[in-house]
Design a protein around this motif. Sequence first.
Motif, short mmCIF file in Angstrom:
data_model
loop_
_atom_site.label_atom_id
_atom_site.label_comp_id
_atom_site.label_asym_id
_atom_site.label_seq_id
_atom_site.Cartn_x
_atom_site.Cartn_y
_atom_site.Cartn_z
N ARG A 138 1.12 -0.77 1.01
CA ARG A 138 1.24 -0.28 2.38
C ARG A 138 1.91 -1.29 3.31
NH1 ARG A 138 -3.26 -2.12 5.65
NH2 ARG A 138 -4.77 -3.14 4.30
N ARG A 171 10.71 -0.12 3.24
CA ARG A 171 11.02 0.60 2.00
C ARG A 171 12.48 0.47 1.59
NH1 ARG A 171 8.45 6.33 2.62
NH2 ARG A 171 6.64 5.34 3.50
N ARG A 206 4.99 -0.61 -3.87
CA ARG A 206 4.60 0.51 -3.03
C ARG A 206 3.41 0.19 -2.11
NH1 ARG A 206 5.76 2.69 -8.04
NH2 ARG A 206 3.59 2.89 -8.66
N ARG A 228 5.65 -0.64 3.24
CA ARG A 228 6.16 0.68 3.63
C ARG A 228 7.22 0.63 4.72
NH1 ARG A 228 0.53 3.59 3.33
NH2 ARG A 228 0.42 3.80 1.08
#
Length: 180
Positions: A92, A98, A90, A95
């Motif tokens: 950053r 994802r 998870r 992200r």
Amino acid sequence: MNAVETLLNNTLHSHLAWAGPLLGLLTFGESLAFVGAVVPATAVMVVAGGLCAGGVIDPVSIIFWCLMGAILGDALSYWLGRRLGPVAFRHRWLRPQRRQVARTRLFFKTSRLPVLLLYRFTGPVRAFVPLIAGMSAMTSRRFQALNIISAVVWVPLMLAPGYLAAVGLKLGAGVVSASV
């Protein structure tokens, strides 16, 4: 032979005992997460296979050190994945990817055994599979068993092309000299 070639030849022959440890260090680097994407141990292993067939370097030493490098590199990457844990999925930086991360985790969870046995043959990706195994909380015992099995298969298969090519060249040279 000029002076530079003579010096190089003498230097190489006087340091052949380092071939195994150096190749082990290369396979260790190629097996490490992130580093393995840029360390070209596979190409060097093919050449080493040819040198083993030619009797220049000791094949037992090369196989031993390559196995140790591959096993320890993957074990360290796995340990790093365990330390990072699933929280790293998870981060950053991941992200924007994802969807790809989710697919990778799903693929890894549904096909662990085949992936871990075949991952060593997949180029730069090979360095990241142990990291993902650790992050996915795969048991250490299962990972290390698969790590050792895959290394025992991978090392001889990476040395084999060079070895077989050198043996073929020797046989070919013998046929040519016999017919002359």
